[in-house]
Design a protein around this motif. Structure first.
Motif, short mmCIF file in Angstrom:
data_model
loop_
_atom_site.label_atom_id
_atom_site.label_comp_id
_atom_site.label_asym_id
_atom_site.label_seq_id
_atom_site.Cartn_x
_atom_site.Cartn_y
_atom_site.Cartn_z
N ILE A 207 0.83 -1.21 0.00
CA ILE A 207 0.00 0.00 0.00
C ILE A 207 0.86 1.26 0.00
N GLU A 208 1.99 1.22 0.71
CA GLU A 208 2.86 2.40 0.75
C GLU A 208 3.46 2.72 -0.61
N LEU A 209 3.50 1.74 -1.51
CA LEU A 209 4.05 1.99 -2.85
C LEU A 209 3.01 2.60 -3.79
N LEU A 210 1.74 2.58 -3.39
CA LEU A 210 0.69 3.14 -4.23
C LEU A 210 0.68 4.66 -4.09
N PRO A 211 0.23 5.39 -5.11
CA PRO A 211 0.21 6.86 -5.04
C PRO A 211 -0.81 7.35 -4.02
N ASP A 212 -0.49 8.48 -3.39
CA ASP A 212 -1.40 9.08 -2.40
C ASP A 212 -2.58 9.78 -3.07
N THR A 213 -2.39 10.23 -4.29
CA THR A 213 -3.45 10.96 -4.98
C THR A 213 -4.30 9.99 -5.79
N ALA A 214 -5.51 10.45 -6.11
CA ALA A 214 -6.42 9.61 -6.88
C ALA A 214 -5.92 9.44 -8.30
N VAL A 215 -6.25 8.30 -8.89
CA VAL A 215 -5.90 8.06 -10.28
C VAL A 215 -6.71 9.00 -11.17
N PRO A 216 -6.11 9.70 -12.14
CA PRO A 216 -6.85 10.64 -12.99
C PRO A 216 -8.02 9.96 -13.69
N ILE A 217 -9.21 10.61 -13.60
CA ILE A 217 -10.42 10.09 -14.22
C ILE A 217 -10.83 11.06 -15.34
N PRO A 218 -11.10 10.56 -16.56
CA PRO A 218 -11.44 11.47 -17.66
C PRO A 218 -12.79 12.14 -17.50
N THR A 219 -13.71 11.59 -16.66
CA THR A 219 -15.04 12.16 -16.51
C THR A 219 -14.99 13.33 -15.54
N ALA A 220 -16.17 14.01 -15.39
CA ALA A 220 -16.25 15.17 -14.50
C ALA A 220 -16.09 14.74 -13.06
N ALA A 221 -15.68 15.69 -12.22
CA ALA A 221 -15.46 15.40 -10.80
C ALA A 221 -16.78 15.02 -10.15
N PRO A 222 -16.83 13.92 -9.37
CA PRO A 222 -18.08 13.45 -8.79
C PRO A 222 -18.37 14.04 -7.42
N ALA A 223 -17.89 15.26 -7.14
CA ALA A 223 -17.98 15.77 -5.77
C ALA A 223 -19.36 16.31 -5.44
N LYS A 224 -20.18 16.75 -6.48
CA LYS A 224 -21.44 17.44 -6.16
C LYS A 224 -22.60 16.88 -6.95
N PRO A 225 -22.98 15.61 -6.72
CA PRO A 225 -24.13 15.09 -7.45
C PRO A 225 -25.44 15.71 -7.01
N LYS A 226 -25.49 16.24 -5.76
CA LYS A 226 -26.76 16.80 -5.26
C LYS A 226 -27.15 18.05 -6.03
N VAL A 227 -26.17 18.87 -6.39
CA VAL A 227 -26.45 20.11 -7.13
C VAL A 227 -27.01 19.79 -8.50
N GLU A 228 -26.45 18.72 -9.11
CA GLU A 228 -26.92 18.35 -10.44
C GLU A 228 -28.37 17.89 -10.42
N GLN A 229 -28.77 17.19 -9.31
CA GLN A 229 -30.14 16.73 -9.22
C GLN A 229 -31.11 17.89 -8.95
N ALA A 230 -30.68 18.86 -8.16
CA ALA A 230 -31.57 19.95 -7.79
C ALA A 230 -31.69 21.01 -8.87
N ALA A 231 -30.73 21.09 -9.79
CA ALA A 231 -30.70 22.16 -10.78
C ALA A 231 -31.93 22.18 -11.67
N PRO A 232 -32.41 21.04 -12.22
CA PRO A 232 -33.56 21.12 -13.13
C PRO A 232 -34.83 21.62 -12.44
N ALA A 233 -34.93 21.45 -11.13
CA ALA A 233 -36.16 21.86 -10.46
C ALA A 233 -36.25 23.36 -10.24
N GLN A 234 -35.16 24.08 -10.33
CA GLN A 234 -35.15 25.51 -10.00
C GLN A 234 -36.03 26.34 -10.95
N PRO A 235 -35.98 26.15 -12.28
CA PRO A 235 -36.84 26.96 -13.16
C PRO A 235 -38.32 26.77 -12.86
#
Length: 547
Positions: free
Chosen positions: A355-383
């Motif tokens: 485990i100590e030989l593995l990188p401390d940072t996350a492996v680069p992912i080509p998709t968008a950052a998954p940090a805020k799925p709640k905002v994406e769900q609430a956005a369509p309801a605002q209009p």
């Protein structure tokens, strides 16, 4: 009575000693020329032939054969009595058991007596470095000027512990570790003599496990032999020795190079479940990574104990591995191999090294950052909410709409009819308001799913989470407990780990949740009032609120 293989087939002549030609040739020539020293110091690792060479020297100086070049002959009465352990003028002393000055004084008192059978009395002092300082001092004068009929042979595995004053009075010979080819050749010869067969892969395993010590390799072979005409297979050898397969070592190296933490840990657990010893696995990793490092430094010209296919794969891995990374990996696995076997989790040093030989940072992912799925769900309801507010304002202003604009009334009516239907944003708000405190039992029910789903975004995260457990809850915050600070720090420093686990837990439970990592031994688990009441009910008591 049966004998161990290394005793039964102990070399009987100087030419039979394997891998120590620089020593045996000198001793043989000294006997033939009649230029024998009065004291010798044999230094070297265990199982390399020190005691055997000392006994051969005792044979040679007392042999009765007329041709001095043929001594020892193994045919005269002296040689046969030494072989059978009946020769009174060969005295072997274990310095580990006779460490005191009184033992050396007793030796000095008896040394002046003439030999009873042979020409010389030969004293072999094994593990001489174990003698006390007073014992060494008592031996100095005798060792410097012994009687003419006495020869001393001192043997030690720790030459640096022998005083310089002792070394200066002896002829010193350094024995070396044997290589795989020399050990394999000797083991094949033993198999032919004993009448059993060894598979080539099993032979390589035993020779490698011997680590340069022929006696260790012969003892391992003796352990594997069942009887005459037996066939020693690679599977049996691997099971008895506790070694991992070469394929497991190669695959773990690939997992490290690919930064596949989950795959590497699964491979380690699979190998240990099949009977592999964790420390032996570490030693095999050190040996394999060392070969990769040497290949990287010396190129394809380096001789290796490998098939052409294995060599090609090692060359490919050596090209992928960074130089400093290889050096660091060798250090980590070597440190893990040196950890004592008394741990209640013997696999932990191996897992931590990987485990100590593995990188401390996350492996680069080509998709968008998954940090805020709640905002994406609430956005369509605002209009929709804004539209509703605008419609209500229009209705309030034009409470008596003119007849020429019936559409406004229709629009207001439609808005009033649609008002009882709550929007998705309103649903989520209601869920948040109705959220209850999180429980450990609730998290344990989805923990396996959480660990698995977290690997979709960060490959190393499942392996790290498997080192922790749901420890407690604080409101809607899950406390993840790690037994060692190393894993807790890795979780905290792994970019995006905590938000991702929070989002996955929120999705699995349907309510907002957060996570926090702690060291298990440093965290006091809070006791909820409900737990007190449940315990009181179970024991037939009551809970008093009085302080």
């Amino acid at each position: 009575m049966s004998q161990a293989l290394y005793r039964k087939w102990r070399p009987a002549r100087f030419d039979d000693v394997i891998g120590q030609e620089h020593v045996t040739r000198t001793l043989k020539n000294s006997v033939a020329a009649g230029r024998l020293g009065h004291a010798y110091l044999f230094c070297g690792p265990r199982g390399t032939g020190k005691t055997t060479s000392a006994r051969l020297l005792a044979k040679a100086v007392n042999c009765l054969h007329e041709d001095v070049a043929e001594r020892p002959c193994n045919e005269c009465t002296i040689c046969q009595s030494i072989r059978d352990g009946r020769f009174l003028d060969l005295i072997e002393i274990d310095a580990a058991s006779n460490t005191g000055v009184d033992d050396i004084r007793d030796l000095r008192d008896k040394i002046n007596f003439s030999p009873s059978e042979g020409r010389f009395k030969v004293y072999i002092i094994d593990e001489v470095h174990m003698l006390s300082t007073a014992a060494f001092n008592a031996l100095l004068k005798t060792l410097e000027e012994p009687p003419p009929h006495v020869k001393f042979v001192l043997a030690t595995t720790e030459e640096h512990k022998v005083p310089v004053t002792i070394k200066s009075r002896c002829q010193q010979f350094n024995f070396r570790l044997l290589n795989l080819a020399e050990i394999s050749e000797r083991l094949t010869w033993l198999a032919d003599k004993e009448g059993f067969t060894i598979e080539p892969e099993a032979l390589r395993m035993i020779a490698r496990q011997g680590a340069g010590s022929l006696r260790d390799a012969e003892s391992l072979l003796d352990q594997l032999v069942v009887g005459k005409d037996d066939v020693i297979t690679a599977e049996r050898t691997q099971m008895v020795l506790g070694t991992a397969s070469n394929e497991a070592v190669v695959q773990l190296t690939n997992a490290w190079l690919s930064r596949d933490g989950a795959g590497g840990l699964a491979l380690i657990h699979e190998a240990l479940a099949s009977g592999t010893d964790a420390r032996q696995f570490c030693r095999q990793m050190v040996a394999y990574l060392r070969d990769l490092l040497l290949l990287q430094a010396a190129g394809d010209t380096l001789p290796l104990e490998a098939t052409p296919e294995q060599r090609d794969e090692m060359l490919a891995q050596a090209q992928r591995a960074p130089r400093q990374g290889l050096i660091e990996a060798i250090k980590k696995f070597n440190e893990a191999a040196l950890v004592g076997a008394g741990s209640w989790q013997p696999q932990l040093p191996l897992e931590m090294a990987f485990i100590e030989l593995l990188p401390d940072t996350a492996v680069p992912i080509p998709t968008a950052a998954p940090a805020k799925p709640k905002v994406e769900q609430a956005a369509p309801a605002q209009p929709a909410v804004q539209q509703k507010i605008v419609v209500e304002e229009e209705t309030a202003v034009s409470s008596t709409p003119p007849p020429e604009k019936p559409k406004a009334k229709t629009k207001a009516k439609e808005a009033d009819e649609a008002e009882p239907t709550p929007s998705p944003a309103s649903d989520k708000k209601a869920v948040k308001e109705a959220a209850t405190p999180l429980t450990v039992k609730e998290v344990q029910g989805v923990w396996a799913q959480l660990v698995t789903q977290s690997g979709d975004k960060i490959k190393n995260l499942p392996a790290l989470l498997s080192m922790g457990k749901p420890l407690a809850t604080e409101g809607r915050t899950l406390i993840i407990g790690f037994d060692y600070p190393l894993f807790k720090d890795k979780f905290d420093n792994l970019a995006g780990a905590a938000p991702l686990v929070s989002d996955v837990l929120t999705e699995l439970l349907g309510q907002d949740a957060a996570v926090r990592a702690v060291v298990t031994s440093e965290y006091t688990v809070p006791v909820q009032p409900a737990d007190f009441r449940a315990l009181a009910d179970e024991l037939g008591g009551t809970v008093s609120e009085d302080s």
